[in-house]
Design an enzyme around this catalytic site. Sequence first.
Site, PDB file in Angstrom:
ATOM      1  N   HIS A  78     -88.073  -6.098 -82.849  1.00 39.22           N
ATOM      2  CA  HIS A  78     -86.587  -6.767 -82.949  1.00 39.22           C
ATOM      3  C   HIS A  78     -85.739  -5.547 -81.834  1.00 39.22           C
ATOM      4  O   HIS A  78     -84.828  -6.145 -81.388  1.00 39.22           O
ATOM      5  CB  HIS A  78     -86.199  -6.885 -84.208  1.00 39.22           C
ATOM      6  N   HIS A 237     -87.607 -17.159 -82.831  1.00 41.27           N
ATOM      7  CA  HIS A 237     -87.873 -16.030 -83.265  1.00 41.27           C
ATOM      8  C   HIS A 237     -89.182 -15.195 -82.775  1.00 41.27           C
ATOM      9  O   HIS A 237     -89.510 -14.213 -82.379  1.00 41.27           O
ATOM     10  CB  HIS A 237     -88.110 -15.595 -84.874  1.00 41.27           C
ATOM     11  N   ASP A 241     -89.748 -12.045 -80.718  1.00 40.18           N
ATOM     12  CA  ASP A 241     -90.739 -10.941 -81.016  1.00 40.18           C
ATOM     13  C   ASP A 241     -91.479 -10.600 -79.631  1.00 40.18           C
ATOM     14  O   ASP A 241     -92.051  -9.559 -79.348  1.00 40.18           O
ATOM     15  CB  ASP A 241     -91.760 -11.571 -81.754  1.00 40.18           C
ATOM     16  N   HIS A 264     -98.425 -10.417 -82.486  1.00 38.20           N
ATOM     17  CA  HIS A 264     -98.294  -9.196 -82.069  1.00 38.20           C
ATOM     18  C   HIS A 264     -99.763  -8.476 -81.350  1.00 38.20           C
ATOM     19  O   HIS A 264     -99.541  -7.772 -80.330  1.00 38.20           O
ATOM     20  CB  HIS A 264     -97.695  -7.965 -83.065  1.00 38.20           C
TER      21      HIS A 264
END
Length: 303
Positions: A78, A237, A241, A264
């Site tokens: 973030h 969001h 990310d 991720h």
Amino acid sequence: MIKQRTLKNIIRATGVGLHSGEKVYLTLKPAPVNTGIVFCRADLDPVVQIPARAENVGDTTLSTTLVNGDVKVDTVEHLLSAMAGLGIDNAYVELSASEVPIMDGSAGPFVFLIQSAGLEEQDAPKKFIRILREVTVEEGGKRATFVPFEGFKVSFEIDFDHPVFRDRTQSASVDFSSTSFVKEVSRARTFGFMSDIEYLRKHNLALGGSVENAIVVDKDGVLNEDGLRYEDEFVKHKILDAIGDLYLLGNSLIGEFRGFKSGHALNNRLLRALIEQTDAWEVVTFEDASTAPISYMRPVAAV
């Protein structure tokens, strides 16, 4: 010339780690040209530095974790997203613990901190990584791709079989030549399912998580009293990310990222695949800012 940027002043904040639940002191400091973003574990003696680079990514289970030997910094995405969105090339990030504070679960508070510190242009050209051809990684029905694009664009699709998600937009494409990162993406919060949070807490994870710093979803809907900040906050969001994860290339991107259910781990695999395929990208600078496919807000004075 499009120049590199750092912070004008030092700025500090306090928060809690999402997973550790620990109080964390965060200090953002200016850094010289070509430093990049460097995380510093100031609670250790000597201080351990970890450059924000794709090759330094270790665990990607619930967030992006940077490692240097047995020293780690969790949940960097973030803050890195805010750095990318505001075009910060060089900064030191000092931490008093092993995790970046979660703040409100978005990049908004980090944007505010950086803007409060002020931005300063440096006497060196800003380097961009331009995507020259498609690079794709896939795993278990998930996919992450880079394609050439004259600008910076992030397209993402999520696919959750849950009433809260089925009723809302699960895909979004953001072209940052026409869309403001600060207004349209930075305030999108992380989200989690109540059932998962209970499981995580039993395993000493998400100890700092609450409706104060995440969108919490149960079988009936969103538990946060104030609801959502954007109609498509969930997928926004994921875009936030991804922008943070992509900044681990060490430079701003000229190209498009496309993610389908990517997280991720897959984002980092894509970065590593790109780095290895040296014919798929090039480093460019711009002597004339008017010819660049990407522009940034003018440096703002410290508040």
